[in-house]
Design an enzyme around this catalytic site. Structure first.
Site, PDB file in Angstrom:
ATOM      1  N   HIS A  33     -10.977   3.780   5.029  1.00  0.00           N
ATOM      2  CA  HIS A  33     -11.775   3.030   4.037  1.00  0.00           C
ATOM      3  C   HIS A  33     -13.069   2.528   4.687  1.00  0.00           C
ATOM      4  O   HIS A  33     -14.157   2.650   4.131  1.00  0.00           O
ATOM      5  CB  HIS A  33     -11.004   1.814   3.511  1.00  0.00           C
ATOM      6  CG  HIS A  33     -10.021   2.104   2.420  1.00  0.00           C
ATOM      7  ND1 HIS A  33     -10.385   2.615   1.203  1.00  0.00           N
ATOM      8  CD2 HIS A  33      -8.675   1.919   2.358  1.00  0.00           C
ATOM      9  CE1 HIS A  33      -9.305   2.746   0.426  1.00  0.00           C
ATOM     10  NE2 HIS A  33      -8.250   2.339   1.113  1.00  0.00           N
TER      11      HIS A  33
ATOM     12  N   SER B 181      -3.209  -6.434  -0.345  1.00  0.00           N
ATOM     13  CA  SER B 181      -4.440  -5.622  -0.431  1.00  0.00           C
ATOM     14  C   SER B 181      -5.700  -6.460  -0.566  1.00  0.00           C
ATOM     15  O   SER B 181      -6.795  -6.006  -0.236  1.00  0.00           O
ATOM     16  CB  SER B 181      -4.351  -4.675  -1.633  1.00  0.00           C
ATOM     17  OG  SER B 181      -3.101  -4.034  -1.680  1.00  0.00           O
TER      18      SER B 181
ATOM     19  N   ASP C  78      -5.935   3.372   6.628  1.00  0.00           N
ATOM     20  CA  ASP C  78      -6.640   2.222   6.052  1.00  0.00           C
ATOM     21  C   ASP C  78      -8.036   2.128   6.675  1.00  0.00           C
ATOM     22  O   ASP C  78      -9.024   1.810   6.008  1.00  0.00           O
ATOM     23  CB  ASP C  78      -5.839   0.933   6.278  1.00  0.00           C
ATOM     24  CG  ASP C  78      -6.112  -0.117   5.207  1.00  0.00           C
ATOM     25  OD1 ASP C  78      -7.256  -0.191   4.742  1.00  0.00           O
ATOM     26  OD2 ASP C  78      -5.190  -0.862   4.831  1.00  0.00           O
TER      27      ASP C  78
END
Lengths: 341, 341
Positions: free
Chosen positions: A23, A174, A20
Site C-alpha cells: 500500500h 484497519s 500491507d
C-alpha cells in the site's frame, strides 16, 4: 528491558511487509525487493511472509491501483527465496475469485491464505475458505475495519468463521482506531468464545501499534502481525524489528537472533526510503474518524487539489462509514463537502 | 476508541518539544519557531512548555553543541508567547550553575525548573533545587538514564530528592530502553515510596513511547512528557498529538479541543521536516544496548567516517556505560574498537 522468566505460549509472527507495505509503495513492490527481503526473512524468526498487492491477490486494478508485478511473479519470486518459511497471501472476496486467483496462488506454492472481509460480512469468505481447506492448505479468516462492529458482533462473526472452517481468525484494526484497552476487550472476548487461534493486525495511526500488538498477546492472541520499518498502509503497522525485540527480551519468545530483523528493517528503510509511513496529526485525525488508513495519500492529494481542510474530509468519510475499496468515492465526498461550504 | 466513563485523576501534560526536540535540531531552534510554537501551545491542553538547549540551560558549548539562540532569547521569546501556560526549563548541574544560569532563567519568567541528574547522582542537584524553591518557583527532580539503576536504587534516589525539597520526581528513559512492564514496575514502586507527584519521560526507540507513558499513568504517575511530532533525541519522545488523543478519548482527561495539538504537530512536521525522529533498527539496537538515544547522529557519523558497523559501536558504548554529556568519548571508543579488530 527485564527478561521475563515465565515461559510463554507459542507465538506466531506473521510478516505483512511485502503485502500491507505494498500500500505504502502504491503496489509497486518489485521482484528484486521481494527476492532480497524474502532471503533475509527466511533466516529470521518470522513464521509466515505475506506477499502481494496491498489489497491481496487479484486486486490489481484501476479502482485500487495496478501492481508493478503480477501475482504470479510476486509469488514465484517469494517462493523461490523462502526455503524455510511459509508463504502467505491476503485474499479479499470481490477482488479475488477462487478459480482465477486462489487456485493459481496455491499452485504457486502458497501455504496459507488469509480471507479478508469487512468485519460484519465474514460469510462472503466462506466459499474461498472452503476451497483453500479442500486443497489442503491453511485458511485463516481476517476481519477488516474491525472497529466498526461492537464487541458482541465481533464475537458472533468469529464464531461464524470458525464454523466455516477457518483455522484462525485475525482482527485487523484497519483504521488504527483502537487503544490498547479496546484491543484487550475485543481479543479476550473472542478468545473466550472460539476454539481456534486468534491474531491481531495493528496500524500505528495513534502511535500505539506495538502497544496494541502486545495487548492482544496479553489477552490471549497467539498470532501477531508486524511489518519491517512499519511499512504499511496509512501510518504503517506494528514495527517488526521493535516487536521482535520486545517479544524476545520481555516475553521470552524464541525468535533466534535479532540481527535478521534489523537487516530486514534496514533493507526496507533504504529501499522504501521515500515511502516510509509516519504517525502524524493527520493519521491521528483519520484514526479518530475511523477511516481506513490506506486512504491517506488519496485524501491528502484530493484535499490539496480542491484546497479543502483534510480534517474535514476525514471526518466526512468517517461519518459516511466508507470502507476499503471505495477509493473512487473520496473525490465525490470531497466535492459534496465543497458544495456545502 | 471507547471513551472511559471512570473519572481520572488530574494529569499534568508537560511539553518537551522545544527542549528535547532541540537535540533533533542540533540545538538550532530559532526564536521564530519558539514564538510560533508557543502561541499554539498557549491555547492547547498542555500545562507546561519546556524550552531551551537539548541539555538545558547553560549547556550551549563545544562539548554538546552550541545553541543558535541564547537561553535569554529562547526564554524571553517563549515567555512573551505563553500568556496562559507555564514556562519550564531543564537544568543539568555541571552544565548549569545557580548564579550564571538558574537565577537569570527565573528572572526571565521561568515558572518551573527541572533539575536533571544521572539516575544515581540526585544529590548533585540539591543546591539547584534549593535555589529554585527559595526563589518561590517550582522545582522538580529528573532522574536521567533511569534504566541504569535497579528498582530499589531508583526508589532510594526518589526518596532522597523528596528530602531535598523536590515537588515532583520524573523518570527519564533516556535510552528508550524500557518496555511497558519495566515502567509499571518502576513507577508503582516509586509511587508507593514517595509523597510527591511522579512523572515519566519516554523515548520511542523501541516504538513503545506512548505505551510506556500510558503504563506510567496506569501505575500512578500524574505527570507525563510528550513532544509534538515526537521531536526529541534519538527516536524521539511520546508523540504529543497521539498521547493527547488517547488521554482525552480513553482516559477522559480534560485537555479541551484536540485541534491545537494537531496544529502543533503539523507545525513541527513542517518546520523540522528534515529532522523528525524515526524508530529504526539502529534505535532498537541502541535501546537494547542502553545508550543515550541522543548519541544517534554522532554514532552514525563516526561509524560512517571510520567504516565501522554502528551496531558494534552501540554495543561497546553500552558495555562502557557511557552517559549523556560524553559526546567526545564516542570517537575514542570507535578508534579503540578499530584497533581491536
Amino acid at each position: 528491558m527485564t527478561t521475563t522468566t515465565t515461559p510463554t505460549a507459542q507465538i506466531t509472527v506473521y510478516d505483512v511487509t511485502l503485502r500491507d507495505g505494498n500500500h505504502a509503495l502504491r503496489h509497486q513492490a518489485s521482484r528484486e525487493l521481494v527476492r532480497d527481503y524474502c532471503q533475509l526473512a527466511d533466516v529470521s524468526g518470522v513464521d509466515y511472509v505475506e506477499v502481494g498487492h496491498g489489497n491481496g491477490i487479484g486486486a490489481s486494478s484501476a479502482l485500487v491501483g495496478f501492481s508493478l508485478e503480477t501475482d504470479e511473479v510476486l509469488l514465484t519470486t517469494a517462493r523461490e527465496a523462502l526455503t524455510r518459511k511459509k508463504l502467505a497471501v491476503h485474499c479479499i472476496p470481490g477482488f479475488a475469485t477462487v478459480e482465477r486467483d486462489v487456485l493459481p496462488a496455491l499452485a504457486n506454492g502458497v501455504d496459507l491464505v488469509r480471507i479478508g472481509t469487512h468485519v460484519t460480512e465474514a460469510d462472503t469468505g466462506a466459499k474461498h475458505l472452503t476451497a483453500v481447506r479442500e486443497a489442503g492448505r491453511e485458511a485463516v479468516s481476517v476481519l477488516m475495519m474491525s472497529h466498526m462492529a461492537t464487541v458482541e458482533r465481533l464475537v458472533e462473526e468469529c464464531v461464524k468463521v470458525e464454523g466455516f472452517g477457518a483455522q484462525a481468525v485475525v482482527l485487523m484494526d484497519s483504521a488504527g482506531h483502537f487503544s490498547p484497552a479496546d484491543v484487550t476487550a475485543r481479543i479476550s472476548a473472542i478468545v473466550d468464545a472460539v476454539g481456534i487461534d486468534v491474531g491481531f493486525h495493528a496500524h500505528n495511526n495513534l502511535g500505539v501499534g506495538i502497544a496494541n500488538a502486545l495487548a492482544a498477546l496479553d489477552a490471549g492472541a497467539t498470532i501477531v502481525d508486524g511489518s519491517s520499518a512499519a511499512l504499511g498502509a496509512g501510518a504503517g503497522n506494528a514495527q517488526l524489528e521493535c516487536l521482535a525485540a520486545v517479544l524476545v527480551q520481555e516475553y521470552g519468545v524464541d525468535l533466534g537472533e535479532l540481527t535478521p530483523f534489523f537487516r530486514m528493517g534496514s533493507l526496507i528503510a533504504e529501499r522504501a526510503a521515500g515511502h516510509l509511513p509516519k504517525t502524524t496529526s493527520s493519521s491521528v485525525i483519520s484514526a479518530l474518524a475511523g477511516v481506513f488508513s490506506g486512504y491517506a495519500p488519496h485524501v491528502q492529494a484530493i484535499a490539496e487539489e480542491l484546497n479543502l481542510e483534510p480534517a474535514l474530509l476525514w471526518r466526512e468519510l468517517g461519518a459516511r462509514k466508507v470502507v476499503a475499496g471505495q477509493e473512487s468515492i473520496i473525490r465525490e465526498i470531497a466535492r459534496d463537502l465543497m458544495d456545502l461550504s
